[in-house]
Design a protein around this motif. Structure first.
Motif, PDB file in Angstrom:
ATOM      1  N   THR A  87       0.848  -1.212   0.000  1.00 34.41           N
ATOM      2  CA  THR A  87       0.000   0.000   0.000  1.00 34.41           C
ATOM      3  C   THR A  87       0.869   1.242   0.000  1.00 34.41           C
ATOM      4  O   THR A  87       0.601   2.205  -0.741  1.00 34.41           O
ATOM      5  CB  THR A  87      -0.891   0.011   1.267  1.00 34.41           C
ATOM      6  OG1 THR A  87      -1.331  -1.310   1.532  1.00 34.41           O
ATOM      7  CG2 THR A  87      -2.062   0.927   1.093  1.00 34.41           C
ATOM      8  N   SER A 128       0.740   4.018  -2.738  1.00 35.44           N
ATOM      9  CA  SER A 128       0.402   5.418  -2.407  1.00 35.44           C
ATOM     10  C   SER A 128       1.469   6.348  -2.960  1.00 35.44           C
ATOM     11  O   SER A 128       1.171   7.386  -3.563  1.00 35.44           O
ATOM     12  CB  SER A 128       0.330   5.594  -0.883  1.00 35.44           C
ATOM     13  OG  SER A 128      -0.752   4.883  -0.378  1.00 35.44           O
ATOM     14  N   LEU A 163       2.903  10.546 -14.715  1.00 32.85           N
ATOM     15  CA  LEU A 163       2.653   9.622 -15.842  1.00 32.85           C
ATOM     16  C   LEU A 163       2.215  10.448 -17.034  1.00 32.85           C
ATOM     17  O   LEU A 163       1.035  10.752 -17.187  1.00 32.85           O
ATOM     18  CB  LEU A 163       1.545   8.640 -15.470  1.00 32.85           C
ATOM     19  CG  LEU A 163       1.906   7.640 -14.356  1.00 32.85           C
ATOM     20  CD1 LEU A 163       0.653   6.951 -13.862  1.00 32.85           C
ATOM     21  CD2 LEU A 163       2.879   6.612 -14.903  1.00 32.85           C
ATOM     22  N   PHE A 174       3.569  -7.567  -6.793  1.00 38.86           N
ATOM     23  CA  PHE A 174       2.246  -8.217  -6.693  1.00 38.86           C
ATOM     24  C   PHE A 174       2.387  -9.739  -6.644  1.00 38.86           C
ATOM     25  O   PHE A 174       1.634 -10.430  -5.945  1.00 38.86           O
ATOM     26  CB  PHE A 174       1.355  -7.776  -7.868  1.00 38.86           C
ATOM     27  CG  PHE A 174       0.841  -6.364  -7.702  1.00 38.86           C
ATOM     28  CD1 PHE A 174       1.459  -5.315  -8.365  1.00 38.86           C
ATOM     29  CD2 PHE A 174      -0.219  -6.076  -6.842  1.00 38.86           C
ATOM     30  CE1 PHE A 174       1.011  -4.009  -8.202  1.00 38.86           C
ATOM     31  CE2 PHE A 174      -0.663  -4.773  -6.666  1.00 38.86           C
ATOM     32  CZ  PHE A 174      -0.051  -3.735  -7.346  1.00 38.86           C
ATOM     33  N   LEU A 185      -8.502  -8.381  -1.715  1.00 41.64           N
ATOM     34  CA  LEU A 185      -7.032  -8.510  -1.806  1.00 41.64           C
ATOM     35  C   LEU A 185      -6.661  -9.130  -3.150  1.00 41.64           C
ATOM     36  O   LEU A 185      -5.816  -8.597  -3.885  1.00 41.64           O
ATOM     37  CB  LEU A 185      -6.514  -9.378  -0.653  1.00 41.64           C
ATOM     38  CG  LEU A 185      -4.987  -9.483  -0.553  1.00 41.64           C
ATOM     39  CD1 LEU A 185      -4.367  -8.115  -0.275  1.00 41.64           C
ATOM     40  CD2 LEU A 185      -4.593 -10.450   0.551  1.00 41.64           C
ATOM     41  N   ALA A 223      -7.155  -6.676  -5.864  1.00 38.63           N
ATOM     42  CA  ALA A 223      -6.059  -5.691  -5.972  1.00 38.63           C
ATOM     43  C   ALA A 223      -4.867  -6.321  -6.687  1.00 38.63           C
ATOM     44  O   ALA A 223      -4.232  -5.699  -7.560  1.00 38.63           O
ATOM     45  CB  ALA A 223      -5.655  -5.227  -4.568  1.00 38.63           C
ATOM     46  N   LEU A 224      -4.580  -7.583  -6.358  1.00 36.39           N
ATOM     47  CA  LEU A 224      -3.411  -8.226  -7.007  1.00 36.39           C
ATOM     48  C   LEU A 224      -3.663  -8.367  -8.505  1.00 36.39           C
ATOM     49  O   LEU A 224      -2.789  -8.069  -9.326  1.00 36.39           O
ATOM     50  CB  LEU A 224      -3.157  -9.595  -6.372  1.00 36.39           C
ATOM     51  CG  LEU A 224      -2.814  -9.574  -4.867  1.00 36.39           C
ATOM     52  CD1 LEU A 224      -2.517 -10.978  -4.370  1.00 36.39           C
ATOM     53  CD2 LEU A 224      -1.640  -8.650  -4.609  1.00 36.39           C
ATOM     54  N   GLY A 241      -3.191  -5.147 -10.059  1.00 40.13           N
ATOM     55  CA  GLY A 241      -1.762  -4.821 -10.063  1.00 40.13           C
ATOM     56  C   GLY A 241      -1.038  -5.526 -11.184  1.00 40.13           C
ATOM     57  O   GLY A 241      -0.204  -4.942 -11.882  1.00 40.13           O
ATOM     58  N   LEU A 245      -2.453  -2.501 -14.708  1.00 41.84           N
ATOM     59  CA  LEU A 245      -1.612  -1.304 -14.852  1.00 41.84           C
ATOM     60  C   LEU A 245      -1.456  -0.944 -16.314  1.00 41.84           C
ATOM     61  O   LEU A 245      -1.391   0.230 -16.681  1.00 41.84           O
ATOM     62  CB  LEU A 245      -0.245  -1.546 -14.197  1.00 41.84           C
ATOM     63  CG  LEU A 245      -0.320  -1.726 -12.653  1.00 41.84           C
ATOM     64  CD1 LEU A 245       1.071  -1.719 -12.070  1.00 41.84           C
ATOM     65  CD2 LEU A 245      -1.169  -0.629 -12.031  1.00 41.84           C
ATOM     66  N   LYS A 290      -4.054   7.486 -13.963  1.00 39.50           N
ATOM     67  CA  LYS A 290      -3.807   7.018 -12.588  1.00 39.50           C
ATOM     68  C   LYS A 290      -4.956   6.123 -12.102  1.00 39.50           C
ATOM     69  O   LYS A 290      -4.979   5.738 -10.952  1.00 39.50           O
ATOM     70  CB  LYS A 290      -3.669   8.232 -11.651  1.00 39.50           C
ATOM     71  CG  LYS A 290      -2.326   8.936 -11.806  1.00 39.50           C
ATOM     72  CD  LYS A 290      -1.911   9.605 -10.493  1.00 39.50           C
ATOM     73  CE  LYS A 290      -0.453  10.037 -10.564  1.00 39.50           C
ATOM     74  NZ  LYS A 290      -0.150  11.140  -9.621  1.00 39.50           N
ATOM     75  N   TYR A 325      -3.995   2.813 -10.341  1.00 36.75           N
ATOM     76  CA  TYR A 325      -3.451   3.000  -8.977  1.00 36.75           C
ATOM     77  C   TYR A 325      -4.578   3.354  -8.021  1.00 36.75           C
ATOM     78  O   TYR A 325      -4.627   2.896  -6.885  1.00 36.75           O
ATOM     79  CB  TYR A 325      -2.395   4.119  -8.990  1.00 36.75           C
ATOM     80  CG  TYR A 325      -1.224   3.791  -9.885  1.00 36.75           C
ATOM     81  CD1 TYR A 325      -1.072   4.421 -11.111  1.00 36.75           C
ATOM     82  CD2 TYR A 325      -0.321   2.804  -9.518  1.00 36.75           C
ATOM     83  CE1 TYR A 325      -0.018   4.088 -11.945  1.00 36.75           C
ATOM     84  CE2 TYR A 325       0.722   2.462 -10.356  1.00 36.75           C
ATOM     85  CZ  TYR A 325       0.873   3.114 -11.574  1.00 36.75           C
ATOM     86  OH  TYR A 325       1.902   2.769 -12.421  1.00 36.75           O
ATOM     87  N   VAL A 357      -6.340   0.155  -7.183  1.00 34.79           N
ATOM     88  CA  VAL A 357      -5.571  -0.741  -6.285  1.00 34.79           C
ATOM     89  C   VAL A 357      -5.695  -0.214  -4.854  1.00 34.79           C
ATOM     90  O   VAL A 357      -6.031  -0.947  -3.920  1.00 34.79           O
ATOM     91  CB  VAL A 357      -4.083  -0.791  -6.732  1.00 34.79           C
ATOM     92  CG1 VAL A 357      -3.240  -1.479  -5.676  1.00 34.79           C
ATOM     93  CG2 VAL A 357      -3.966  -1.507  -8.057  1.00 34.79           C
ATOM     94  N   LEU A 358      -5.466   1.101  -4.700  1.00 28.94           N
ATOM     95  CA  LEU A 358      -5.577   1.672  -3.336  1.00 28.94           C
ATOM     96  C   LEU A 358      -6.998   1.499  -2.807  1.00 28.94           C
ATOM     97  O   LEU A 358      -7.210   1.210  -1.621  1.00 28.94           O
ATOM     98  CB  LEU A 358      -5.200   3.164  -3.387  1.00 28.94           C
ATOM     99  CG  LEU A 358      -3.702   3.459  -3.545  1.00 28.94           C
ATOM    100  CD1 LEU A 358      -3.466   4.960  -3.709  1.00 28.94           C
ATOM    101  CD2 LEU A 358      -2.942   2.953  -2.326  1.00 28.94           C
ATOM    102  N   LEU A 375      -7.368  -1.993  -1.595  1.00 29.32           N
ATOM    103  CA  LEU A 375      -6.583  -2.219  -0.368  1.00 29.32           C
ATOM    104  C   LEU A 375      -7.265  -1.539   0.816  1.00 29.32           C
ATOM    105  O   LEU A 375      -7.294  -2.070   1.939  1.00 29.32           O
ATOM    106  CB  LEU A 375      -5.155  -1.703  -0.563  1.00 29.32           C
ATOM    107  CG  LEU A 375      -4.311  -2.514  -1.576  1.00 29.32           C
ATOM    108  CD1 LEU A 375      -2.958  -1.863  -1.796  1.00 29.32           C
ATOM    109  CD2 LEU A 375      -4.134  -3.944  -1.086  1.00 29.32           C
ATOM    110  N   SER A 396      -3.582   3.569   2.702  1.00 27.25           N
ATOM    111  CA  SER A 396      -4.297   3.683   1.423  1.00 27.25           C
ATOM    112  C   SER A 396      -5.127   4.968   1.408  1.00 27.25           C
ATOM    113  O   SER A 396      -5.280   5.607   0.364  1.00 27.25           O
ATOM    114  CB  SER A 396      -5.185   2.458   1.205  1.00 27.25           C
ATOM    115  OG  SER A 396      -5.864   2.131   2.383  1.00 27.25           O
TER     116      SER A 396
END
Lengths: 267, 499, 149, 516, 81
Positions: free
Chosen positions: A85, A89, A97, A192, D14, D17-18, D21, D25, D111, D114, D117-118, D121, D148
């Motif tokens: 995390t 963050s 980006l 990951f 979880l 999120a993986l 990730g 992305l 973004k 991201y 993902v946050l 989480l 997060s």
């Protein structure tokens, strides 16, 4: 000035309350204190159980690693999630980006501020020694990860050292070269995958009907003699997962912080 | 002695106008269809209410629980229709049909904007009014009470100009403010005090609780001022403020629906929560009686000074409402019957007056009493109806108002409250004092020379017919009050009283 | 005073020191004007809590919480050869430090660094936006920019 | 598979999120389906947990299978207090996820992965805090949630957002460290980290329970949790953090993070320190209720002073936190205050979610930040305005919505415990809310052109001839209307929910207070 | 666990903390913070918590200091207080 006064008042109050309670503490270093040997009203003390039964349960002499990866493995999984995390963050805050610079693309073209190695004599000595030292650090780090069962060490410490070796390369040489070896796409994916390994090890017992993270159930899968060995081996697997995540996130944090998210130039 | 009948009629009655709301919106393009929906809903609602009449007249009560309350645990939502509830529902739904007809004429006459919204909210507020009439416990009562205040706000601020904003602000701050500040704590205190029992049953909720004099007084006043729609001083000034609304709104809502809801809630509180014997024993009702008496006198005096016709009618309404509260506060049998009947009598009378005020405004755009000289000859029907309405509200023979006022006076005598008896007489005189100069000025004063005497004629038919009907209604109520007596009697001594 | 020092402070020396370090950290988190100084203070504040946890798990004369691996293997071999269920040598818990606080503190250290990393990232962005990392200057500049989404 | 729901509830986000990730992305389209399906699984697991708890009582789940001596492994516990919260978290998260879809064309849409993902989480952290029964594990999960949320607050373009995130980080970390300190003191005196075990020891040995260290431990745990929930004296970070963060983040952070911290306080009071001990020392209870009253007053007055919509809503959150803390500490005999607090956690989460979704829509598609920008809102966005109206009425406490019923239970607790000032504070605050929201309705209704309106409380959507329609896209409007509908539903069906909570409360309090 | 050794390290610890927070130059503060980190690592080792010492050395003292230095180089070195 106002902040200082307010700080002093807050500190005074908190300090007083803390010291008010200190006199009620057991003697420092007392082996029979409640933390070390439990209280008669409650269940048998956890730490006594750990010291006496860890070897019987998991065949892992290093008690800390055993508790870390098996008994309280759920805590450690969330510890790795904390690291991930933090990495995400920092990405969200810092990473610049631009449209073309999608995360997959390698670092953008080197600009003038990136002083490469050959142009600068002092750096050559430092750079070459670091380039030689880095692999040694990584080998020792892998030893730390693998040997976590018997001697102090384990996933976190090993992972940080692996990350540190890349940071060393980035500091001594240039971040751009290090990114060639360990690009953003690679370390993001590795981060990951690390947690996937950890959660995977935790998820497998569910198929056999045992609770989450109950490594004993994997004795069939890992073809080990007994449940204890299965626990020991899966702990190693979990530690590797943690090492991967910690390594990549530590390097990611450094890469972003040193270039404020632009991933070129650097210190 | 009264058994409860399970039936869905009260629910259908409420839903009739609720269903009309989306329909009105759908037909916003086709004006005729939209009006048809409004009338259809009005007729349907009245039909359902009438269907309940025979059941109630046999002396039993209709019970219907929508959301069950689990052993005092939570807040139940339930309907319970009894004599009082049905009487009020009859009055409200019947007058809604007339008001719809009147509103169509009025809005077309003045080419008002966004009429769909107007009719939609009108239907919604009627649904809330009936919800209050049929409420089976304090929470459902409060739920529909709040819904009524919120759904009438857009009607009051319909013109969306400067004073509409001001009127709307006072309207809401008074109604919402007092209901949150006084009504909720009162309801909660009753809920806690009675150990979770809040539904209106044959005997009162707090009848057996050992309430002291002061807590009981505080609770009664909290309820009285909490339901500020009843217009007790000092929380009455939202009513004149709401006169910024178009006249159909003032006619139905601020003469019949909204204000009567306030009074209805207070009657429910006095009969359903405290119970006549508890109040009698503690003597707390005296204070309420004097508050009401004070309101009657002061509002009548203020009405004398008002030049704007609608504001004068508004203050007269405040006075009449306090009549009803005064009657209930007297606790004697005839006084309570008188006050319940006065709900109907005053409703019919006052709606006629408001219809006439609206008709005058539509016909010649005059709002102030000083401008009404000699209009009687031009608009004979309107002013005749106005005269009949005035007589009914003042309580003179050929109109129904006399009966209810008679019972009130009889009740006051029964309770040998001589002072309150004088209050009734004095205020009757004051009523006459602020109504009849208008009638005299309209008929016997010559038209001011300069005015163009040709232009003024009767308001469109759609306005005149309803006011004529209501005027006739108040006379009819004088000759055939049987129905009202039965319903009122049910409430007072539980069986059908012979007139 | 001497008795108080002997009887109260010496046996709890670690706990007194941890309170002092914690207060140093807390004071600087609130009072310091520089953002990075605040963060250093925050880290010190967190390490003080580690000091509490570890020092409550210390046992006099106890070694590190790693069992003597080889002795256990011989004992289990000899014990398995005799076939007796019980292990030959009993592990005396008083000889080993309490491992549980150590595990908890591993987590706390890592959490501390993670928070520090995010905070430093924010500091850099604040510097990029406002050109300063002094708290008072940043607040003045915020009041200056009237409306920014 | 079915008895692993306590673990599944937080494993799904979880793994979500993986997956994002690893694959999201590069290819942004992957994000939304993964998020929605992950949260769908969590919602399903949460609902089945509620059913199993209502039928068979609390469900215990021992991670890594260590059962016999209770303090060894980490124990998860699903009982009547936390399972409804799980369901509400899943619902609010789903609504916020759908709301914050950013089409590729938008300014900082690169973004988005991201962000998601946050987002997931954060959900992992929230589910974890709610389900765990291990005191230290709560700290780790508070950190996951905190980190997060710092990222989510600072992900936007706003300069002020970064500074707000920094202050949020400082106060959040200090709060979490105080909590850790409190748990350390408990461990030091009792030797165990498992909540049930701690309570057993405290219940069986009163001298130990009243010792100085335990009392200090409780003080520090409370202060730490109060900082996390922005209870009045420690609320500095909340108004800036949630009003300068992007709308998508505010839609998930504002409704949940503070409410879960309140839940942690309730869990600490009920399952660790035991209610009867807390009600024993009455002066402590009075002191906290007084603090709560100050919080309510401060929150309401601050809300009146704000000109920005989101800032005003944040001040309302501070007042609502005051309700909940006050309700929990009333100490009335039949514990109506505590029931009101637990119910208000659910109600307030939905209310805040509805309001922040609406505020997000106004900010994004109407560019309306200040109150004045909302003029003519009913004409431009009738449906969105309807959602906002229902949310406003819920905060005021108008009957059919859940706001009324939660206030009702809190006031009942206040009356029965004799805390009249608390009751008066609640009523005064709902009056202030009424003024606040009707001020907005008036601006929205009275806009320059003769705007139409529907101020009624059933959210009927009927508008007359609209001149210009600016309705937000469906992916923003649907969550708002669903949230508004849920408010009314939760209100109407408060009976079963409250009964479920009360049986759980009485049972946990009864069972736990009898010790081993 | 040698008590005297313990007390010496603790005293040094407090001194390092106060110096790190009061020195004006941020790089110097970062360096003293590094020293503080390694002193803590020494303390853990002395107290028998070897795993914690290892982690503190690598994570607590090592990486934190590097990150703080990286941030200082990207922002400003002088601090007003």
């Amino acid at each position: 000035m106002k902040a200082k006064i307010f700080a002093s008042i807050a500190v005074a109050i908190t300090g007083a309350v803390l010291l008010y309670a200190v006199s009620d503490f057991p003697r420092f270093g007392d082996p029979r204190s409640p933390a070390n040997a439990g209280v008669e009203g409650g269940s048998p003390s956890a730490s006594l159980y750990y010291i006496e039964n860890t070897y019987r349960d998991t065949k892992v002499p290093n008690l800390v690693t055993a508790i870390l990866a098996d008994y309280r493995g759920y805590d450690t999984m969330f510890e790795t999630v904390v690291i991930l995390t933090a990495g995400m963050s920092i990405f969200a805050i810092l990473r610049v980006l631009r449209r073309d610079d999608a995360p997959g693309a390698p670092a953008s073209a080197p600009d003038s501020s990136d002083h490469s190695i050959d142009g600068d004599h002092h750096r050559i000595i430092v750079a070459t020694t670091c380039r030689i030292a880095a692999p040694l650090i990584q080998i020792f780090a892998l030893y730390v990860v693998a040997h976590g069962h018997h001697s102090p060490g384990g996933g976190f410490q090993g992972g940080v050292m692996l990350g540190a070796s890349f940071i060393l390369l980035a500091l001594s040489g240039s971040l751009r070269d290090t990114l060639v070896r360990f690009s953003e796409q690679q370390y993001l994916r590795l981060a990951f995958i690390g947690i996937l390994i950890y959660a995977g090890f935790g998820f497998l017992p569910l198929w056999v009907g045992r609770n989450f993270l109950d490594y004993g159930a994997l004795s069939g899968l890992l073809m080990t003699s007994g449940e204890e060995m299965a626990r020991s081996h899966s702990m190693l697997g979990v530690e590797i997962g943690v090492a991967m995540t910690v390594m990549s996130i530590m390097f990611a944090i450094f890469a972003n912080l040193s270039t404020r998210g632009r991933l070129h130039g650097g210190l | 002695m009264e058994n409860s009948v399970q039936s869905y009629l009260p629910l259908w009655a409420c839903l009739a106008s609720l269903v009309a709301v989306p329909l009105i919106v759908i037909f916003r393009r086709e004006i005729f269809l939209r009006e048809l929906v409004t009338f259809g809903a009005g007729a349907l609602k009245f039909a359902f209410v009438l269907a309940m009449l025979p059941i109630i007249l046999e002396g039993n009560v209709i019970d219907l629980t929508l959301v069950p309350g689990i052993d005092g645990l939570n807040v139940p939502i339930a309907f319970r229709v009894d004599g009082l509830g049905l009487l009020f529902a009859l009055v409200a739904s019947s007058l809604w049909i007339l008001t719809s007809l009147y509103a169509v004429g009025y809005m077309r006459g003045l080419h008002e904007h966004s009429q769909t919204r107007f009719f939609a909210f009108f239907a919604l507020s009627l649904c809330a009014t009936l919800g209050v009439a049929f409420a089976g416990n304090l929470f459902t009562l409060y739920l529909f009470y709040e819904m009524l205040s919120l759904s009438t706000w857009p009607l009051v601020t319909h013109h969306q100009d400067k004073e509409a904003r001001g009127g709307g602000r006072t309207y809401l701050s008074y109604l919402l403010g007092t209901s949150i500040a006084f009504a909720i704590p009162a309801i909660l205190f009753t809920y806690v005090r009675s150990g979770g029992e809040v539904s209106f049953g044959p005997e009162a909720i707090l009848s057996d609780s050992d309430l002291g004099y002061w807590p009981a007084l505080a609770l009664l006043l909290a309820f009285a001022f909490g339901f500020s729609k009843a217009g007790l001083m000092p929380f009455h000034s939202w009513l004149p403020g709401a006169m910024v609304a178009p006249t159909p709104v003032s006619a139905l809502l601020h003469a019949v629906a909204v204000v009567k809801v306030g009074v209805f809630c207070i009657i429910r509180v006095v009969t359903g929560v405290f119970g006549v014997d508890l109040l009698g024993r503690l003597g707390v009702n005296g204070v309420l009686a004097w508050v009401a008496a004070f309101t009657v006198i002061t509002s009548s005096l203020i009405a004398l000074t008002q030049d704007n016709l609608k504001r004068r009618l508004a203050f007269s309404t405040i006075g009449q409402l306090s009549y009803i509260i005064l009657g209930v506060a007297l606790l004697t049998e005839h006084a309570v019957m008188g006050s319940i009947m006065h709900i109907a009598m005053h409703a019919v009378g006052k709606i006629t007056l408001f219809f006439c005020a609206g008709a005058i405004f539509v016909a010649c755009g005059k709002k102030y009493i000083s401008e009404l000289d000699g209009l009687g000859r031009r608009m004979p029907v309107t002013f005749a109806a106005f005269a009949i309405g005035a007589m009914s509200v003042t309580g003179l023979p050929p109109t129904g108002g006399l009966l209810s006022k008679l019972y009130l006076v009889w009740g006051a005598a029964e309770a040998n409250e001589i002072a309150l008896l004088c209050v009734f007489l004095v205020s009757t005189i004051l009523n006459g004092a602020y109504f009849f100069p208008i009638v005299y000025r309209a008929f016997f004063k010559p038209l001011p020379e300069g005015s163009a005497d040709t232009g003024i004629a009767e308001a469109p038919l759609a306005c005149v017919i309803p006011l004529a009907l209501t005027a006739a209604g108040s006379i009819l109520l004088f000759f055939f009050p049987g129905l009202l007596f039965d319903l009122a009697g049910l409430m007072v001594n539980g069986d059908v009283a012979n007139p | 005073m001497q008795s108080f020092f002997q009887e109260a402070v010496i046996p709890h020396f670690n706990f007194w020191i941890y309170v002092i370090i914690m207060m140093v950290g807390l004071w600087s988190v609130i009072a310091k004007n520089n953002l990075i100084k605040k963060l250093i203070g925050l880290s010190i504040f967190q390490t003080a809590i580690l000091l509490l946890y570890v020092s409550l798990g210390v046992k006099e004369g106890a070694t590190i919480p790693v069992l003597d691996h080889h002795a256990l293997i011989e004992s289990s071999h000899s014990e398995s050869s005799e076939g007796s269920g019980k292990k030959a040598i009993a592990i005396n818990p008083d000889h080993y430090a309490n491992p549980l606080p150590h595990v908890l503190m591993l987590t706390a250290i890592v959490v501390g660094v993670a928070t520090l990393g995010v905070a430093l990232a924010l500091t850099q962005m604040i510097y990029k936006d406002f050109g300063t990392i002094e708290e008072d200057e940043v607040l003045k500049k915020i009041k200056a920019l009237h409306d920014d989404v | 598979m079915s008895d692993h729901y306590p673990a599944l509830v937080l494993l799904a986000p979880l793994f979500g999120a993986l997956v994002i990730g690893l694959f999201g992305l590069r290819d942004h389209r992957v994000c939304l389906p993964v998020v929605v399906s992950a949260l769908g699984v969590s919602l399903f697991a949460a609902i089945s947990l509620v059913l199993s708890v209502s039928s068979g009582g609390p469900v215990d789940y021992f991670v890594a299978g260590w059962k016999e001596p209770i303090g060894i492994g980490i124990q998860l516990r699903a009982d009547a207090i936390n399972t409804p919260l799980l369901v509400v978290i899943a619902i609010v998260a789903l609504l916020a996820a759908i709301f914050s879809i950013r089409p590729a064309a938008e300014r900082d849409s690169e973004k988005t992965p991201y962000f998601y993902v946050l987002f997931l989480l954060l959900c992992v952290g929230l589910f974890g805090i709610t389900i765990t029964a291990d005191a230290f594990n709560v700290f780790v999960l508070i950190e996951v949630t905190a980190l997060s949320s710092y990222g989510l607050v600072a992900i936007g373009q706003s300069k002020r957002g970064k500074v707000a995130a920094f202050h949020y980080l400082i106060m959040g970390t200090v709060g979490a460290s105080f909590y850790l300190l409190g748990v350390g003191y408990l461990y030091l005196k009792l030797g165990s980290l498992n909540m049930q075990d701690i309570h057993g020891i405290l219940a069986s040995d009163d001298a130990l329970a009243d010792s100085r260290a335990i009392r200090t431990a409780f003080v520090f745990i409370l202060v730490g949790i109060w900082t996390k929930m922005a209870f009045f004296p420690l609320h500095g970070w909340l108004p800036n953090a949630y009003s300068y963060s992007p709308s998508g983040s505010a839609a998930i952070l504002a409704p949940l993070v503070t409410k879960v911290s309140v839940y942690v306080m309730v869990r600490m009071m009920v399952s660790v320190f035991g209610l009867d001990r807390l009600e024993a020392n009455v002066e402590w209870g009075h002191f906290v209720v007084w603090l709560a009253i100050i919080a309510i007053a401060a929150g309401s007055t601050m809300a009146l002073a704000q000109r920005e919509i989101k800032k005003m809503l944040c001040c309302l959150i501070i007042a609502e936190v005051g309700y909940m803390v006050g309700g929990a500490w009333l100490g009335d005999p039949q514990r109506w205050g505590l029931t009101g607090t637990v119910y208000h956690i659910l109600a307030d989460a939905l209310m805040t979610s509805c309001l922040f979704l609406a505020a997000g829509i106004f900010a994004k598609w109407l560019g309306a930040l200040k109150l004045e920008d909302l003029s003519g809102l009913f004409r431009k966005m009738p449906l969105a305005a309807a959602g906002f109206v229902v949310g406003g009425l819920a905060i005021i406490g108008v009957p059919p919505t859940c706001g009324f019923y939660s206030k009702f239970y809190l006031i009942r607790g206040g009356i029965e415990s004799g805390q009249w000032t608390y009751v008066v504070a609640l009523l005064a605050s709902s009056l202030v809310n009424a003024v606040l929201f009707f001020r907005i309705f008036e601006i929205a209704y009275f806009g320059k052109k003769p705007a139409d309106s529907h101020g009624d409380d059933h959210g009927h959507d009927h508008e007359s001839e609209p001149v210009v329609r600016l309705e937000p896209p469906l992916h923003a409007l649907i969550p708002l209307l669903v949230a508004a509908a849920l408010l009314v539903l939760l209100g109407l069906f408060n009976g079963p929910v409250v009964e479920f909570i009360r049986t759980g409360l009485i049972e946990t309090a009864a069972v736990v207070s009898t010790g081993r | 666990m040698i008590v005297t050794f313990d007390i010496i390290i603790l005293v040094f610890l407090v001194i390092a903390a106060i110096i790190s927070l009061s020195v004006k130059d941020l790089l110097a503060a970062a360096m003293v913070f590094g020293i503080y980190g390694f002193l803590i690592c020494l303390l853990w080792a002395e107290m028998g918590a070897v795993d914690v010492a290892f982690t503190e050395a690598t994570v607590g003292a090592g990486v934190s200091t590097v990150l703080i230095v990286a941030t200082i180089l990207n922002t400003r070195r002088k601090s007003t207080d």
